[in-house]
Design a protein around this motif. Structure first.
Motif, PDB file in Angstrom:
ATOM      1  N   TRP A 177       0.840  -1.208   0.000  1.00 40.85           N
ATOM      2  CA  TRP A 177       0.000   0.000   0.000  1.00 40.85           C
ATOM      3  C   TRP A 177       0.874   1.257   0.000  1.00 40.85           C
ATOM      4  O   TRP A 177       0.602   2.227  -0.694  1.00 40.85           O
ATOM      5  N   GLY A 178       1.927   1.223   0.821  1.00 35.90           N
ATOM      6  CA  GLY A 178       2.834   2.370   0.893  1.00 35.90           C
ATOM      7  C   GLY A 178       3.604   2.560  -0.406  1.00 35.90           C
ATOM      8  O   GLY A 178       3.817   3.685  -0.857  1.00 35.90           O
ATOM      9  N   ARG A 179       3.995   1.424  -1.036  1.00 39.94           N
ATOM     10  CA  ARG A 179       4.751   1.537  -2.290  1.00 39.94           C
ATOM     11  C   ARG A 179       3.877   2.091  -3.415  1.00 39.94           C
ATOM     12  O   ARG A 179       4.337   2.864  -4.248  1.00 39.94           O
ATOM     13  N   VAL A 180       2.623   1.693  -3.417  1.00 43.80           N
ATOM     14  CA  VAL A 180       1.714   2.247  -4.432  1.00 43.80           C
ATOM     15  C   VAL A 180       1.505   3.742  -4.187  1.00 43.80           C
ATOM     16  O   VAL A 180       1.495   4.545  -5.130  1.00 43.80           O
ATOM     17  N   ASP A 181       1.372   4.142  -2.919  1.00 45.04           N
ATOM     18  CA  ASP A 181       1.269   5.583  -2.622  1.00 45.04           C
ATOM     19  C   ASP A 181       2.505   6.315  -3.169  1.00 45.04           C
ATOM     20  O   ASP A 181       2.389   7.389  -3.764  1.00 45.04           O
ATOM     21  N   GLU A 182       3.695   5.725  -2.963  1.00 43.14           N
ATOM     22  CA  GLU A 182       4.923   6.366  -3.465  1.00 43.14           C
ATOM     23  C   GLU A 182       4.880   6.494  -4.992  1.00 43.14           C
ATOM     24  O   GLU A 182       5.263   7.524  -5.544  1.00 43.14           O
ATOM     25  N   ALA A 207      -1.171  11.496  -1.016  1.00 44.46           N
ATOM     26  CA  ALA A 207      -2.268  11.188  -1.947  1.00 44.46           C
ATOM     27  C   ALA A 207      -3.593  11.754  -1.431  1.00 44.46           C
ATOM     28  O   ALA A 207      -4.411  12.260  -2.205  1.00 44.46           O
ATOM     29  N   GLN A 208      -3.791  11.683  -0.121  1.00 46.86           N
ATOM     30  CA  GLN A 208      -5.012  12.244   0.459  1.00 46.86           C
ATOM     31  C   GLN A 208      -4.995  13.769   0.424  1.00 46.86           C
ATOM     32  O   GLN A 208      -6.033  14.405   0.192  1.00 46.86           O
ATOM     33  N   GLY A 266      -3.176   2.717   2.154  1.00 47.26           N
ATOM     34  CA  GLY A 266      -2.077   3.526   1.636  1.00 47.26           C
ATOM     35  C   GLY A 266      -0.999   3.644   2.676  1.00 47.26           C
ATOM     36  O   GLY A 266      -0.879   2.784   3.570  1.00 47.26           O
ATOM     37  N   ALA A 267      -0.227   4.724   2.574  1.00 47.19           N
ATOM     38  CA  ALA A 267       0.916   4.913   3.458  1.00 47.19           C
ATOM     39  C   ALA A 267       0.498   4.917   4.927  1.00 47.19           C
ATOM     40  O   ALA A 267       1.300   4.602   5.804  1.00 47.19           O
TER      41      ALA A 267
END
Ligand code: SAH
Ligand code: DHB
Ligand code: MG
Length: 220
Positions: free
Chosen positions: A5-10, A43-44, A207-208
């Protein structure tokens, strides 16, 4: 945090966002000042920014400033002459926020008011300024219903209200929960359900920051 989730946010941030030093500097200053990293994710923050733009908001109210990371995202969405009023209980947080706002060149756009929001909101209301077009509620969760009540009073038909942290790892559906934050989410949902003027949904997010979510509503 949170692996994929964090990597996708990045990836979202690296691929889609312009570099913004004011925002990254604010996060560094928050960490240096010892503030807990509970700001909205990038992202938010960009999502709040887009909602402010999409709704054509000129006047934004925020409850819960921390270091003004979300505040700066929203302020950057405003047209000339726009304004954010942000309410913060902790004087140290407010001081860090004001420094971040100054560094971002937004001191004339953002006003930080210090005090318990349950006390500063009535003061704001008594000033009978123009209504707020957009309200972001992100403070002490047990007071969510108080803040929603004030958002309704300080808004106008068409005002958009976003309420952060309502899903709480899924505990939102635990009616037996004794966690004051979960009770704050459920109380907010009950108030929204009972308010004929509020039309709402909520979106679960990963996410992150892990698994949570926010409610989005419009005031009729
Ligand atoms: N919106 C910020 C994060 C806010 S964290 C961002 O995304 O960048 C929640 C903040 O609410 C904290 O700074 C906390 O001090 C503040 N807060 C807690 N209780 C409050 C109250 N009663 N009135 C106003 N602010 C409060
Ligand atoms: C907390 C508060 C928040 O507003 C948030 O988005 C995440 C965590 C907290 O108090 O732990
Ligand atoms: Mg939050």
């Amino acid at each position: 945090m949170s692996g994929i989730w964090g990597r996708v946010d990045e990836y979202i941030v690296e691929t889609l966002f312009d570099k913004d030093v004011a925002l990254s500097d604010a996060l560094s200053a928050n960490a240096a000042a010892g503030l807990r990293p509970i700001d909205v994710s990038a992202a938010q923050g960009k999502f709040l920014h887009l909602l402010v733009r999409m709704s054509g908001a000129r006047r934004v109210l925020e409850v819960g400033t921390l270091g003004a990371y979300s505040t700066i995202w929203m302020a950057k969405a405003l047209p000339d002459g726009g304004k954010v009023v942000t309410l913060e209980y902790d004087p140290h947080h407010a001081q860090v926020a004001r420094q971040n706002i100054e560094r971002a060149g937004l001191s004339s756009v953002i006003e930080v008011r210090v005090g318990a929001a349950a006390e500063t909101l009535p003061i704001l209301a008594a000033e009978s300024q123009e209504p707020f077009d957009f309200v972001f509620i992100d403070a002490d969760k047990p007071n969510n219903t108080t803040y929603l009540d004030w958002a309704i009073r300080l808004g106008r038909p068409g005002t958009v209200i976003v309420l952060d942290n309502v899903v709480r790892n899924g505990q939102l559906v635990n009616a037996a929960s004794t966690d004051p934050n979960v009770k704050g989410s459920r109380g907010a949902f009950e108030l929204i359900a009972a308010s004929p003027r509020l039309s709402a949904t909520a979106l679960q997010t990963v996410g992150a920051k892990g698994y949570d979510g926010f409610a989005v509503m419009i005031l009729d």
